[in-house]
Scaffold this active site. Structure first.
Site, PDB file in Angstrom:
ATOM      1  N   ASN A   3       1.470  -1.099  -0.408  1.00 24.03           N
ATOM      2  CA  ASN A   3       0.595  -0.074  -0.063  1.00 24.03           C
ATOM      3  C   ASN A   3       0.778   1.472  -0.309  1.00 24.03           C
ATOM      4  OD1 ASN A   3      -2.177  -2.023   0.228  1.00 24.03           O
ATOM      5  ND2 ASN A   3      -2.169  -1.508   2.323  1.00 24.03           N
ATOM      6  N   ASP A  11      -0.674   3.904   1.347  1.00 25.94           N
ATOM      7  CA  ASP A  11      -1.058   4.776   1.842  1.00 25.94           C
ATOM      8  C   ASP A  11      -0.161   5.023   3.258  1.00 25.94           C
ATOM      9  OD1 ASP A  11      -3.794   2.537   2.749  1.00 25.94           O
ATOM     10  OD2 ASP A  11      -2.796   3.277   3.827  1.00 25.94           O
ATOM     11  N   HIS A  58       5.787  -0.235  -2.648  1.00 26.19           N
ATOM     12  CA  HIS A  58       5.710  -0.278  -4.077  1.00 26.19           C
ATOM     13  C   HIS A  58       5.357   1.963  -3.721  1.00 26.19           C
ATOM     14  CE1 HIS A  58       3.329  -4.045  -5.357  1.00 26.19           C
ATOM     15  NE2 HIS A  58       4.226  -4.008  -5.903  1.00 26.19           N
ATOM     16  N   CYS A  67      11.457  19.362  -7.833  1.00 23.62           N
ATOM     17  CA  CYS A  67      12.701  19.591  -6.996  1.00 23.62           C
ATOM     18  C   CYS A  67      13.453  21.051  -6.432  1.00 23.62           C
ATOM     19  CB  CYS A  67      12.937  19.033  -7.409  1.00 23.62           C
ATOM     20  SG  CYS A  67      14.670  18.946  -8.591  1.00 23.62           S
ATOM     21  N   GLY A 114      -4.654  -8.630   3.120  1.00 25.30           N
ATOM     22  CA  GLY A 114      -5.808  -8.434   1.863  1.00 25.30           C
ATOM     23  C   GLY A 114      -5.276  -7.912   1.251  1.00 25.30           C
ATOM     24  N   THR A 115      -4.720  -9.168   0.337  1.00 22.19           N
ATOM     25  CA  THR A 115      -4.606  -8.701  -1.316  1.00 22.19           C
ATOM     26  C   THR A 115      -4.514  -9.637  -1.480  1.00 22.19           C
ATOM     27  OG1 THR A 115      -2.673  -8.809  -2.446  1.00 22.19           O
ATOM     28  CG2 THR A 115      -2.054 -10.369  -0.365  1.00 22.19           C
ATOM     29  N   SER A 116      -4.877  -9.301  -3.597  1.00 27.32           N
ATOM     30  CA  SER A 116      -5.725 -10.687  -4.012  1.00 27.32           C
ATOM     31  C   SER A 116      -4.185 -11.475  -4.805  1.00 27.32           C
ATOM     32  CB  SER A 116      -6.092  -9.913  -5.563  1.00 27.32           C
ATOM     33  OG  SER A 116      -5.261  -8.472  -5.950  1.00 27.32           O
ATOM     34  N   ALA A 172     -10.605  -8.030   7.768  1.00 32.08           N
ATOM     35  CA  ALA A 172      -8.928  -7.455   7.965  1.00 32.08           C
ATOM     36  C   ALA A 172      -9.205  -7.397   9.841  1.00 32.08           C
ATOM     37  CB  ALA A 172      -8.478  -6.778   7.653  1.00 32.08           C
TER      38      ALA A 172
HETATM   39  C1  BV8 Z   1       9.276  -5.745 -11.677  1.00 29.37           C
HETATM   40  C2  BV8 Z   1       1.045   1.456  -8.275  1.00 29.37           C
HETATM   41  C3  BV8 Z   1      11.133  -5.992 -12.704  1.00 29.37           C
HETATM   42  C4  BV8 Z   1       1.251   1.643  -6.850  1.00 29.37           C
HETATM   43  C5  BV8 Z   1       1.205  -1.332  -8.250  1.00 29.37           C
HETATM   44  C6  BV8 Z   1       6.862 -12.519 -12.543  1.00 29.37           C
HETATM   45  C7  BV8 Z   1       7.421 -11.854 -11.581  1.00 29.37           C
HETATM   46  C8  BV8 Z   1       8.087 -10.702 -11.193  1.00 29.37           C
HETATM   47  C9  BV8 Z   1       7.394  -9.437 -12.107  1.00 29.37           C
HETATM   48  C10 BV8 Z   1       5.930  -9.861 -12.934  1.00 29.37           C
HETATM   49  C11 BV8 Z   1       5.709 -11.372 -12.971  1.00 29.37           C
HETATM   50  N1  BV8 Z   1       5.429 -11.214 -13.813  1.00 29.37           N
HETATM   51  C12 BV8 Z   1       4.584 -10.304 -14.034  1.00 29.37           C
HETATM   52  C13 BV8 Z   1       5.296  -9.277 -13.429  1.00 29.37           C
HETATM   53  C14 BV8 Z   1       4.777  -8.293 -13.936  1.00 29.37           C
HETATM   54  C15 BV8 Z   1       4.705  -6.959 -12.869  1.00 29.37           C
HETATM   55  C16 BV8 Z   1       2.792  -7.982 -12.378  1.00 29.37           C
HETATM   56  O1  BV8 Z   1       3.523  -8.144 -11.434  1.00 29.37           O
HETATM   57  N2  BV8 Z   1       1.871  -7.619 -13.882  1.00 29.37           N
HETATM   58  C17 BV8 Z   1       0.511  -8.713 -12.357  1.00 29.37           C
HETATM   59  C18 BV8 Z   1      -0.194  -7.518 -12.564  1.00 29.37           C
HETATM   60  C19 BV8 Z   1       1.051  -9.646 -13.078  1.00 29.37           C
HETATM   61  N3  BV8 Z   1       5.079  -6.694 -11.626  1.00 29.37           N
HETATM   62  C20 BV8 Z   1       5.942  -5.409 -12.111  1.00 29.37           C
HETATM   63  O2  BV8 Z   1       6.010  -5.076 -12.936  1.00 29.37           O
HETATM   64  C21 BV8 Z   1       6.790  -4.994 -10.935  1.00 29.37           C
HETATM   65  N4  BV8 Z   1       8.298  -4.682 -11.274  1.00 29.37           N
HETATM   66  O3  BV8 Z   1       8.812  -7.093 -11.282  1.00 29.37           O
HETATM   67  O4  BV8 Z   1      10.125  -5.038 -11.464  1.00 29.37           O
HETATM   68  C22 BV8 Z   1      12.303  -5.501 -12.365  1.00 29.37           C
HETATM   69  C23 BV8 Z   1      13.268  -6.433 -12.470  1.00 29.37           C
HETATM   70  C24 BV8 Z   1      14.487  -5.932 -12.464  1.00 29.37           C
HETATM   71  C25 BV8 Z   1      14.743  -4.487 -13.049  1.00 29.37           C
HETATM   72  C26 BV8 Z   1      13.283  -3.593 -13.488  1.00 29.37           C
HETATM   73  C27 BV8 Z   1      11.862  -4.119 -13.177  1.00 29.37           C
HETATM   74  C28 BV8 Z   1       5.900  -4.117 -10.205  1.00 29.37           C
HETATM   75  C29 BV8 Z   1       4.507  -3.610  -9.108  1.00 29.37           C
HETATM   76  C30 BV8 Z   1       4.082  -3.003  -8.720  1.00 29.37           C
HETATM   77  C31 BV8 Z   1       3.159  -2.154  -9.243  1.00 29.37           C
HETATM   78  N5  BV8 Z   1       2.742  -1.339  -9.099  1.00 29.37           N
HETATM   79  N6  BV8 Z   1       0.598   0.138  -8.005  1.00 29.37           N
HETATM   80  C32 BV8 Z   1      -0.247   2.217  -6.661  1.00 29.37           C
HETATM   81  O5  BV8 Z   1      -0.918   2.977  -7.811  1.00 29.37           O
HETATM   82  O6  BV8 Z   1       0.076   1.813  -5.671  1.00 29.37           O
HETATM   83  S1  BV8 Z   1       0.243  -2.941  -7.962  1.00 29.37           S
HETATM   84  C33 BV8 Z   1      -1.019  -2.460  -7.077  1.00 29.37           C
HETATM   85  O7  BV8 Z   1      -1.477  -4.284  -7.660  1.00 29.37           O
HETATM   86  C34 BV8 Z   1      -1.246  -2.041  -6.113  1.00 29.37           C
HETATM   87  O8  BV8 Z   1       0.305  -1.174  -5.345  1.00 29.37           O
HETATM   88  C35 BV8 Z   1      -1.366  -2.820  -5.069  1.00 29.37           C
HETATM   89  O9  BV8 Z   1      -0.227  -2.901  -3.579  1.00 29.37           O
HETATM   90  C36 BV8 Z   1      -1.211  -4.386  -5.766  1.00 29.37           C
HETATM   91  C37 BV8 Z   1      -1.480  -5.401  -5.594  1.00 29.37           C
HETATM   92  O10 BV8 Z   1      -2.843  -5.042  -5.325  1.00 29.37           O
HETATM   93  P1  BV8 Z   1      -4.273  -5.450  -3.826  1.00 29.37           P
HETATM   94  O11 BV8 Z   1      -2.791  -4.590  -3.217  1.00 29.37           O
HETATM   95  O12 BV8 Z   1      -3.887  -6.697  -4.299  1.00 29.37           O
HETATM   96  O13 BV8 Z   1      -4.891  -5.215  -3.820  1.00 29.37           O
HETATM   97  P2  BV8 Z   1      -5.985  -5.864  -5.205  1.00 29.37           P
HETATM   98  O14 BV8 Z   1      -7.516  -4.583  -4.520  1.00 29.37           O
HETATM   99  O15 BV8 Z   1      -5.837  -6.595  -6.108  1.00 29.37           O
HETATM  100  O16 BV8 Z   1      -6.622  -6.797  -3.437  1.00 29.37           O
HETATM  101  C38 BV8 Z   1      -7.248  -6.475  -2.776  1.00 29.37           C
HETATM  102  C39 BV8 Z   1      -7.705  -8.160  -1.776  1.00 29.37           C
HETATM  103  O17 BV8 Z   1      -8.166  -7.399  -0.786  1.00 29.37           O
HETATM  104  C40 BV8 Z   1      -8.865  -8.967  -2.528  1.00 29.37           C
HETATM  105  O18 BV8 Z   1      -8.572 -10.353  -2.159  1.00 29.37           O
HETATM  106  C41 BV8 Z   1     -10.119  -8.779  -1.633  1.00 29.37           C
HETATM  107  O19 BV8 Z   1     -10.652  -9.283  -1.341  1.00 29.37           O
HETATM  108  C42 BV8 Z   1      -8.920  -8.248  -0.120  1.00 29.37           C
HETATM  109  N7  BV8 Z   1     -10.025  -7.092   0.407  1.00 29.37           N
HETATM  110  C43 BV8 Z   1     -11.264  -6.354   0.520  1.00 29.37           C
HETATM  111  N8  BV8 Z   1     -11.122  -6.065   2.015  1.00 29.37           N
HETATM  112  C44 BV8 Z   1     -11.079  -6.271   2.316  1.00 29.37           C
HETATM  113  C45 BV8 Z   1     -10.300  -7.376   1.993  1.00 29.37           C
HETATM  114  N9  BV8 Z   1      -9.262  -8.698   2.827  1.00 29.37           N
HETATM  115  C46 BV8 Z   1      -9.527  -8.337   4.224  1.00 29.37           C
HETATM  116  N10 BV8 Z   1     -10.797  -7.395   4.703  1.00 29.37           N
HETATM  117  C47 BV8 Z   1     -11.199  -6.494   3.650  1.00 29.37           C
HETATM  118  N11 BV8 Z   1     -11.877  -5.600   4.243  1.00 29.37           N
END
Ligand code: BV8
Length: 248
Positions: free
Chosen positions: A92, A94, A109, A136, A176-178, A220
């Protein structure tokens, strides 16, 4: 019982504080294509669109009705009272963990309330929205600050520290992560590989076979305080069978 704990949090831990998640119903990604607002290429193509996306979220974070919830506070208590190694890693951006009392955490992140100089990589606390005049003070000429956010294709922060902690941990808790974004989504595999117990706290039960040994299905804010209390009492996950559903 446990000596080395790693906790990973995602947007779900902030949902009860009123911060929108990404992939739930009415999530942040519903209104935007990821590649337009969370990639360096998207920022290059249309910096104003990306700045609007982050300025909106920054404004929301500053509003008074956004507060840390009992899950954030419970993790701060775990950090303060657990007598072993503890590392909190959050996806997160925040600052609700800090508002809940956490002091030592890794924002892998990035952080919404900071801007970064694209040339020196120096970070600045955000005092005004991103825009052409928000520059800056470390360069001549001054550079337009970018969000201090890890976009897709960029390297997350703290990876060495996180890997070291995962290889040593005996308990890994994901809250709380997907589990859709890597490398965070792969942390459970590292923990499993090194013999840790792994538990997932999520609103929804996994609809597919999951890497986690245990699931706590619910909010959570309800579950994390109970889990922290049990861990601080030295209970093992097995003794929590009444609140844990083991994966089939
Ligand atoms: C990188 C920006 C390499 C910030 C975000 C394999 C290995 C390595 C990389 C990859 C790979 N496959 C693909 C990749 C590339 C990519 C990736 O993962 N793509 C995905 C789409 C397949 N990864 C990257 O690019 C990462 N970088 O690997 O770099 C590298 C190597 C060398 C040199 C350079 C680079 C970078 C990833 C970061 C991307 N930035 N966001 C922002 O705007 O906020 S990601 C974004 O999704 C957010 O940051 C967030 O944190 C993240 C994950 O989402 P969640 O937090 O899980 O949120 P979501 O809504 O999905 O789910 C919420 C969950 O909560 C649900 O399950 C729900 O049921 C639950 N919930 C809801 N309410 C509650 C609850 N649970 C409990 N209580 C509740 N009340």
């Amino acid at each position: 019982m446990y000596r080395h704990i790693v906790v990973l949090t995602g947007a779900g831990i902030s949902a009860e504080s009123g911060i929108r998640t990404f992939r739930d119903q009415d999530g942040l990604w519903e209104e935007h294509h990821i590649e337009d607002v969370a990639t360096p290429e998207g920022y290059e193509r249309d910096p104003e669109l990306v700045e609007r996306f982050y300025n909106l979220r920054w404004e929301q974070l500053k509003s008074t009705d956004v507060k840390a919830n009992p899950a954030h506070e419970a993790l701060a208590q775990l950090e303060a009272e657990f007598d072993g190694d503890f590392l909190l890693v959050t996806q997160n951006v925040d600052d609700l963990h800090e508002r809940g009392g956490s002091q030592r955490l890794i924002h892998m992140h990035g952080e919404l309330n900071k801007g970064r100089c694209p040339r020196s990589r120096q970070t600045f606390l955000l005092r005004e929205p991103f825009g052409p005049d928000n520059v800056c003070t470390c360069c001549i000429p001054p550079q337009r600050l970018r969000p201090h956010i890890v976009w897709f294709g960029e390297m997350p922060f703290g990876m060495d520290r996180i890997h070291d902690a995962l290889e040593r941990c005996d308990l890994f808790i994901a809250i709380g992560t997907s589990g859709t974004v890597y490398p965070a989504a792969g942390f459970v595999d590292i923990a499993n590989h090194h013999g840790a117990q792994t538990v997932e706290v999520n609103l929804a039960a996994p609809d597919r076979h999951s890497q986690f040994q245990w699931h706590l299905t619910g909010k959570a804010g309800d579950i994390v305080p109970r889990l922290v209390k049990a861990v601080l009492q030295g209970k093992s996950l097995c003794s929590l069978a009444d609140v844990l559903q083991e994966t089939d």
